[in-house]
Design a protein around this motif. Structure first.
Motif, PDB file in Angstrom:
ATOM      1  N   ASP A 103       0.639  -1.347   0.163  1.00 23.41           N
ATOM      2  CA  ASP A 103       0.377  -0.460  -0.368  1.00 23.41           C
ATOM      3  C   ASP A 103       0.735   0.822  -0.121  1.00 23.41           C
ATOM      4  OD1 ASP A 103       0.830   0.790   3.247  1.00 23.41           O
ATOM      5  OD2 ASP A 103      -0.551  -1.316   3.836  1.00 23.41           O
ATOM      6  N   GLU A 104       0.411   2.074  -0.516  1.00 26.16           N
ATOM      7  CA  GLU A 104       1.225   3.390  -0.888  1.00 26.16           C
ATOM      8  C   GLU A 104       1.586   3.752   1.041  1.00 26.16           C
ATOM      9  OE1 GLU A 104       0.094   8.320  -1.963  1.00 26.16           O
ATOM     10  OE2 GLU A 104      -1.086   6.658  -2.108  1.00 26.16           O
ATOM     11  N   TYR A 142       6.763  -6.244  -6.022  1.00 24.86           N
ATOM     12  CA  TYR A 142       5.167  -4.904  -5.938  1.00 24.86           C
ATOM     13  C   TYR A 142       5.855  -4.132  -6.122  1.00 24.86           C
ATOM     14  CZ  TYR A 142       1.683  -1.679  -5.043  1.00 24.86           C
ATOM     15  OH  TYR A 142       0.887  -0.770  -5.269  1.00 24.86           O
ATOM     16  N   GLU A 169      -2.482  -2.075  -3.606  1.00 27.52           N
ATOM     17  CA  GLU A 169      -3.240  -1.205  -4.159  1.00 27.52           C
ATOM     18  C   GLU A 169      -3.167  -0.877  -5.464  1.00 27.52           C
ATOM     19  OE1 GLU A 169      -3.477   1.959  -0.055  1.00 27.52           O
ATOM     20  OE2 GLU A 169      -2.568   1.710  -1.645  1.00 27.52           O
ATOM     21  N   ASP A 170      -1.843  -1.203  -6.375  1.00 29.96           N
ATOM     22  CA  ASP A 170      -1.676  -0.679  -8.228  1.00 29.96           C
ATOM     23  C   ASP A 170      -2.004  -1.961  -8.852  1.00 29.96           C
ATOM     24  OD1 ASP A 170      -1.457   2.165  -7.408  1.00 29.96           O
ATOM     25  OD2 ASP A 170       0.938   2.098  -7.568  1.00 29.96           O
ATOM     26  N   ASP A 254      -2.637   3.823 -12.308  1.00 31.11           N
ATOM     27  CA  ASP A 254      -3.286   4.056 -11.833  1.00 31.11           C
ATOM     28  C   ASP A 254      -3.713   5.808 -11.596  1.00 31.11           C
ATOM     29  OD1 ASP A 254      -3.219   5.962  -9.245  1.00 31.11           O
ATOM     30  OD2 ASP A 254      -1.188   5.137  -8.628  1.00 31.11           O
TER      31      ASP A 254
END
Length: 433
Positions: A103-104, A142, A169-170, A254
């Motif tokens: 995640d970011e 990732y 997430e991406d 994205d």
């Protein structure tokens, strides 16, 4: 003998407290999390231009809590002995649920900690490697497809591209690795990631990136092979240096942060527009899941004999279909007595989807045995594709920059970061000699 050598090494390193240092990083969610840096024994005699840095991502990243005593965890890592042999620094970020490698918040934490370590220690910026085990190795995949810029290479030990695709997430695209080198190890008896599912994923990765070293070794979901891989890992780290890119490929879906790599940054995309004719959809890689899975969740607060069933992964899993209920105490799997959480893992590692099974439980005072077969296997796609993508390709040849894009509405070229000074403006890719 190697096991005792490793224990001796760890015990010796515990006494060298000055080589381990814990720092704190305030993350994008406002929370402060620790990271640990290990400096090799000869850190005072830094090489000209700095030493390599290896960043290690730990497993079990979905845990709600940060690992207790992070420094002790680092002291016990086999990468510490490797760092002394190779004379490089180690960085250990520590994540948790809500701040993961997928995640970011977690990704930015890792990048910020790398930037901080570069200021705190004399690091060779072109010798930064990202390594990880289990969830950490999946996180390596990732990062390699979403944040590859800083890294000279990637080391993935017992990881899964499927996990990176599923949890990220991406959406991820293997072309985004831009042929940066990988050292990958998976094991034949891995209870989480069966080798039959891993091998075709690595074969596909090789079609996008020829710089892949893949080792399939004996063992389960542990790094018991580390001693035998030390020399290979040292050679991998020693022989690879981040090089300026003369050709860049970047694909993304994205909208908020389409990113980029090196000297090329994508600013905005519009995937509602028609894609370019040359922009072909990525192959939908299909993998067959032949893993045997009881589908049980256990209550680890239970202190009695056997393992208490806390629930099921879903309503159709093998154990529930055969008659096991929540609250049952699993005491045997065929002839294997269940005395620890590792027993079900070891049992299923020897099975495949569709194989016969037998589960014995205590339900109150009653002893029950359920016989049947594991659920059958099923195919799945390696990459989730929920949104259409945009793609850009750029190449520098004879000091001229050629570019083509599909659904990219704005991008930026950092001319100061290109490996050579570019003459003139951007030229259409179709006219590249």
């Amino acid at each position: 003998m190697k096991y005792f050598r490793f224990l001796f090494l760890v015990c010796g390193l515990v006494g060298q407290a000055q080589n381990f240092k814990t720092y704190e990083q305030t993350c994008a969610d406002g929370k402060t999390r620790p990271y640990v840096v290990y400096a090799p024994k000869e850190a005072t005699s830094a090489k000209k231009g700095g030493k390599p840095l290896v960043v290690f991502l730990h497993g079990a990243i979905g845990s709600p809590a940060i690992r207790p005593n992070p420094e002790k965890y680092v002291e016990q890592s086999p990468f510490v002995g490797l760092a002394d042999r190779g004379d490089y620094y180690l960085l250990f970020p520590f994540g948790q649920k809500g701040c993961t490698w997928f995640d970011e918040i977690g990704c930015q934490m890792v990048l910020d900690e790398i930037a901080a370590v570069k200021k705190q220690y004399k690091i060779d910026e072109n010798k930064v490697f990202l390594a990880g085990f289990s969830d950490g190795a999946s996180g390596v995949y990732y990062f390699s497809m979403t944040y590859p810029t800083d890294f000279a290479g990637f080391i993935a030990l017992n990881g899964s591209i499927k996990v990176a695709s599923m949890l990220g997430e991406d959406e991820i695209y293997p072309c985004n690795t831009n042929e940066k080198p990988f050292y990958i190890v998976n094991t034949y008896s891995d209870t989480l990631y069966p080798i039959e599912q891993i091998t075709p994923t690595i074969d596909f990765l090789k079609t996008e990136n020829p710089n892949i070293t893949f080792r399939s070794l004996a063992g389960d979901h542990f790094m018991g092979y580390f001693d035998t891989e030390e020399d290979n890992l040292l050679q991998f780290i020693g022989s690879h240096t981040r090089k300026p890119l003369t050709r860049i490929v970047w694909e993304t879906s994205d909208y908020q942060n389409p990113k980029g790599i090196g000297w090329l940054r994508v600013k905005t995309i519009d995937t509602t527009s028609a894609k370019a004719e040359w922009h072909k959809p990525q192959q939908r890689v299909k993998i067959y899941n032949n893993k045997a899975d009881l589908g049980l969740k256990f209550d680890y607060n239970y202190k009695g004999n056997g393992l208490k069933v806390a629930g099921f992964k879903n309503d159709t899993v093998t154990a529930k279909r055969l008659g096991v209920k929540e609250g049952d105490i699993v005491i045997a799997l065929e002839k294997d007595s269940v005395s620890s959480p590792f027993i079900p893992m070891m049992y299923t590692s020897k099975k495949r989807a569709g194989d016969p099974t037998e589960i014995t439980v205590l339900r109150g005072e009653e002893k029950l045995t359920f016989q049947g077969y594991f659920n059958t296997g099923y195919p799945y796609y390696l990459f989730r594709r929920r949104r259409p993508s945009a793609r850009i390709e750029a190449e520098i040849k004879d000091r001229e920059l050629y570019l083509r894009s599909s659904r990219i509405t704005d991008y930026e070229i950092n001319r100061k970061a290109t490996p050579v000074k570019i003459k003139g403006g951007v030229k259409d890719f179709i006219n590249k000699p």
